[in-house]
Design a protein around this motif. Structure first.
Motif, PDB file in Angstrom:
ATOM      1  N   ASN A  15      54.781  41.132 -25.599  1.00  0.00           N
ATOM      2  CA  ASN A  15      54.028  41.364 -24.128  1.00  0.00           C
ATOM      3  C   ASN A  15      55.321  42.406 -24.101  1.00  0.00           C
ATOM      4  O   ASN A  15      55.409  42.986 -23.236  1.00  0.00           O
ATOM      5  CB  ASN A  15      54.219  40.219 -23.687  1.00  0.00           C
ATOM      6  N   ALA A  37      46.113  49.201 -22.235  1.00  0.00           N
ATOM      7  CA  ALA A  37      45.473  48.328 -23.312  1.00  0.00           C
ATOM      8  C   ALA A  37      45.571  48.434 -24.911  1.00  0.00           C
ATOM      9  O   ALA A  37      44.824  47.527 -25.442  1.00  0.00           O
ATOM     10  CB  ALA A  37      44.990  47.280 -22.451  1.00  0.00           C
ATOM     11  N   TYR A  40      47.143  49.365 -27.526  1.00  0.00           N
ATOM     12  CA  TYR A  40      47.235  47.751 -28.522  1.00  0.00           C
ATOM     13  C   TYR A  40      45.576  47.420 -28.603  1.00  0.00           C
ATOM     14  O   TYR A  40      46.179  46.910 -30.466  1.00  0.00           O
ATOM     15  CB  TYR A  40      46.990  47.379 -26.659  1.00  0.00           C
ATOM     16  N   PHE A 205      41.448  43.351 -25.069  1.00  0.00           N
ATOM     17  CA  PHE A 205      42.236  44.548 -24.806  1.00  0.00           C
ATOM     18  C   PHE A 205      41.886  45.656 -23.881  1.00  0.00           C
ATOM     19  O   PHE A 205      41.650  46.982 -24.213  1.00  0.00           O
ATOM     20  CB  PHE A 205      42.018  45.707 -26.409  1.00  0.00           C
ATOM     21  N   GLN A 209      43.885  43.469 -19.382  1.00  0.00           N
ATOM     22  CA  GLN A 209      44.466  43.391 -19.973  1.00  0.00           C
ATOM     23  C   GLN A 209      45.508  44.804 -19.762  1.00  0.00           C
ATOM     24  O   GLN A 209      47.050  44.383 -19.519  1.00  0.00           O
ATOM     25  CB  GLN A 209      44.385  43.663 -21.012  1.00  0.00           C
ATOM     26  N   SER A 210      45.314  45.640 -19.110  1.00  0.00           N
ATOM     27  CA  SER A 210      45.922  47.223 -18.903  1.00  0.00           C
ATOM     28  C   SER A 210      46.644  46.777 -17.245  1.00  0.00           C
ATOM     29  O   SER A 210      47.583  47.101 -17.527  1.00  0.00           O
ATOM     30  CB  SER A 210      45.328  48.147 -18.860  1.00  0.00           C
TER      31      SER A 210
END
Lengths: 281, 286
Positions: A15, A37, A40, A205, A209-210
């Motif tokens: 993170n 995300a 990611y 994702f 998550q963003s």
């Protein structure tokens, strides 16, 4: 350390890489991104596919890093066309687009994701150290950027694009660079995550998550490395602390996010500033 | 025939988007705030609508009370959340709003349970055939209600003193304040109206699927942000057209490129393409 602490610390490390990457884009260069995300995810899926094809760990991680950075630079082009709120919505669109496309692709495992990602071949503690080393490099790198000429240029772009342009700062190049660097870090984090869980699904994702990553940056205090890292550690651990009130976990999260913005919009960094008066005026 | 059906489905969906998004774009035009929590009021309206309809046995009473309550909640959100952070950079209000929305979603889950609620006796489910397309009455009622409400809103904005005040405040808050328009009252009214409309949309969506869930606002919240950007932030007419266009594009897209990406991705792909060609949206606000 028990297994639980090791895995928790690994997640914190991942993170931190994510948050530091977004901080380069949103904090330094002032370009809001609600789609971090997605990068990611690009890193995680790249690593998952390549490692299943038998590539060694450092090559797959490198590939995830590079690919996410390239896609990030392309999205960075969007920041040349649209600004502020428009950019926020476009990057949000990127978040939905990524998940929406991955879900429908057979070779990416669709809704079910990719399971059986090969092991990284280390014991868990060694892997934790690897993740923490990468996190340390990310922090050192972003600290270096902040002190460098590039950091000042980012500052100028974030502050006032027009003025920066007049002063001869190549605004376009710096914006794209910020996006490329930040998203490449997200790709690296994704790769590390793929090796860590060895099983990925598209929803990990997604937009939420963003937002989680953005909230780490915002709660830490946009642009402050120390604040962002501190907020990342706190926000990652918080759900664990509140495990005993599992049902209220997300409610608390929402309330916290809201309260920080409402009552302390400068985040943790704002508190630190109050505590430690600056030397030079 | 398939085309006609897709267009009609698209218009039903699109008119619902429109009625959610119109409040959002009014609020953006006034305060430059991306009000994600708007969808929380949409969900609140849906829950209240179902609960009150089940209690009173009258759908009309359910809709009216839900709209009223959500409208008041909208004003409260403005007072407690946005007003104090208006002078901050825009991301502050945005993140606060997202936090508020997450909190609301969880609150609904805790209060009303995770599995959702349904109408006891679902009103308006008879099937009628219009031009060879099978429709349920509730779908027709949805479109008609949406058109009436949007027409009413347009009439208020263009023909009444209140509407003139709104438009003047959006154009120039300071000058209009000099002419005796209280900008705070305008904000209250815009939040009330927008939130009430979102609540009506919530009840109508509940009627279409006979289900209200805590997460039902998630997709409309983000999609309506896409719509108001497409429509040229703050532009009401543009928002209406963008809603309908998006509804139709989604209906066709799920049939023709559904294998490539899902429904939400289609909406955002369309958004990104449009913005790359025309960065101010389909219709620039001014």
């Amino acid at each position: 350390m028990g297994l639980y602490e090791i895995s928790l610390a690994t997640v914190i490390g991942i993170n931190i890489i994510l948050a530091v990457g977004l901080n380069l884009i949103t904090g330094y260069c002032g370009q809001i991104s609600l789609g971090h995300a997605a990068f990611y995810g690009i890193g995680a899926y790249t690593v998952a596919l390549l490692s299943k094809m038998g590539w060694p760990i450092y090559l797959t991680l490198g590939a995830g890093f590079v690919l996410a950075g390239i896609v990030g630079a392309v999205i960075g082009l969007a920041s040349l066309r649209v600004k502020e709120d428009f950019l926020a919505i476009v990057t949000m669109g990127v978040a939905f687009l990524f998940v929406g496309i991955v879900r429908q692709q057979e070779f990416l495992g669709g809704e079910m994701g990719i399971a059986g990602i090969p092991s990284h071949g280390m014991d868990k503690l060694t892997y934790l150290f690897l993740v923490l080393i990468f996190a340390g490099i990310a922090i050192a790198f972003s600290w270096h950027v902040k002190r460098s000429w590039m950091g000042y240029a980012f500052d100028a772009v974030a502050d006032d694009e027009q003025t920066a342009r007049v002063l001869g700062v190549d605004v376009k190049a710096y914006k794209i660079t910020a996006f490329a660097m930040g998203t490449a870090l997200a790709g690296l984090a994704g790769g590390l995550y793929a090796y860590y869980t060895r099983f990925i699904i598209p929803d990990t994702f997604g937009f939420i998550q963003s937002i989680t990553i953005l909230s780490m940056v915002a709660v830490g205090g946009i642009g402050s490395i120390f604040g962002v890292v501190a907020a990342t550690v706190i926000l990652t651990l918080m759900p664990e602390f509140f495990r005993f009130i599992n049902d209220y976990k997300l409610l608390l999260y929402g309330v916290l996010l809201f309260s920080v913005m409402r009552f302390a919009p400068e985040g943790l960094a704002g508190f630190f500033k109050l505590l430690i008066p600056k030397k030079e005026a | 025939m398939l085309y006609l059906e897709l267009i009609i489905q698209g218009l039903i969906q699109g008119s619902t988007y429109a009625i959610i998004a119109v409040g959002l774009t009014l609020i953006y035009g006034l305060l430059r705030v991306l009000h994600v929590a708007h969808a929380g009021l949409f969900t609140l309206g849906a829950y209240l609508g179902v609960v009150l309809t089940n209690q009173t046995g009258s759908l009309a009473a359910g809709i009216l009370l839900a709209a009223l309550a959500s409208g008041i909640a909208g004003i409260a959100i403005y007072r407690l959340v946005y007003e104090p952070v208006l002078s901050r950079p825009p991301y502050v209000a945005l993140i606060a709003s997202i936090g508020l929305y997450i909190g609301m979603e969880e609150l609904f889950r805790l209060v009303f349970g995770p599995f959702g609620l349904t109408f006891k006796a679902v009103p308006l489910q008879d099937v009628v055939v219009v031009a060879g397309v099978y429709l349920r009455t509730c779908q027709i009622v949805t479109v008609v209600t949406n058109i009436i409400l949007l027409g009413l809103l347009a009439w208020i904005a263009q023909k009444t003193r209140i509407g003139t005040g709104w438009r003047a405040t959006v154009d120039d808050p300071q000058i209009s304040a000099c002419f005796g328009i209280d900008p705070i009252r305008v904000r209250y009214m815009v939040f009330f109206t927008g939130s009430a409309l979102a609540a009506v949309a919530g009840v109508l969506v509940a009627l279409l699927s006979n289900l209200v869930e805590p997460t039902m606002g998630a997709v409309p919240s983000y999609k309506s942000l896409a719509i108001i950007v497409l429509g040229g932030l703050g532009n009401v007419m543009g928002t209406l057209i963008a809603s309908l266009v998006l509804g139709i594009i989604e209906a066709f897209g799920t049939i023709y490129i559904g294998d490539l990406m899902d429904r939400d991705a289609i909406a955002f792909a369309f958004l990104i393409v449009v913005l790359m060609i025309k960065p101010t949206g389909l219709f620039a606000s001014r």
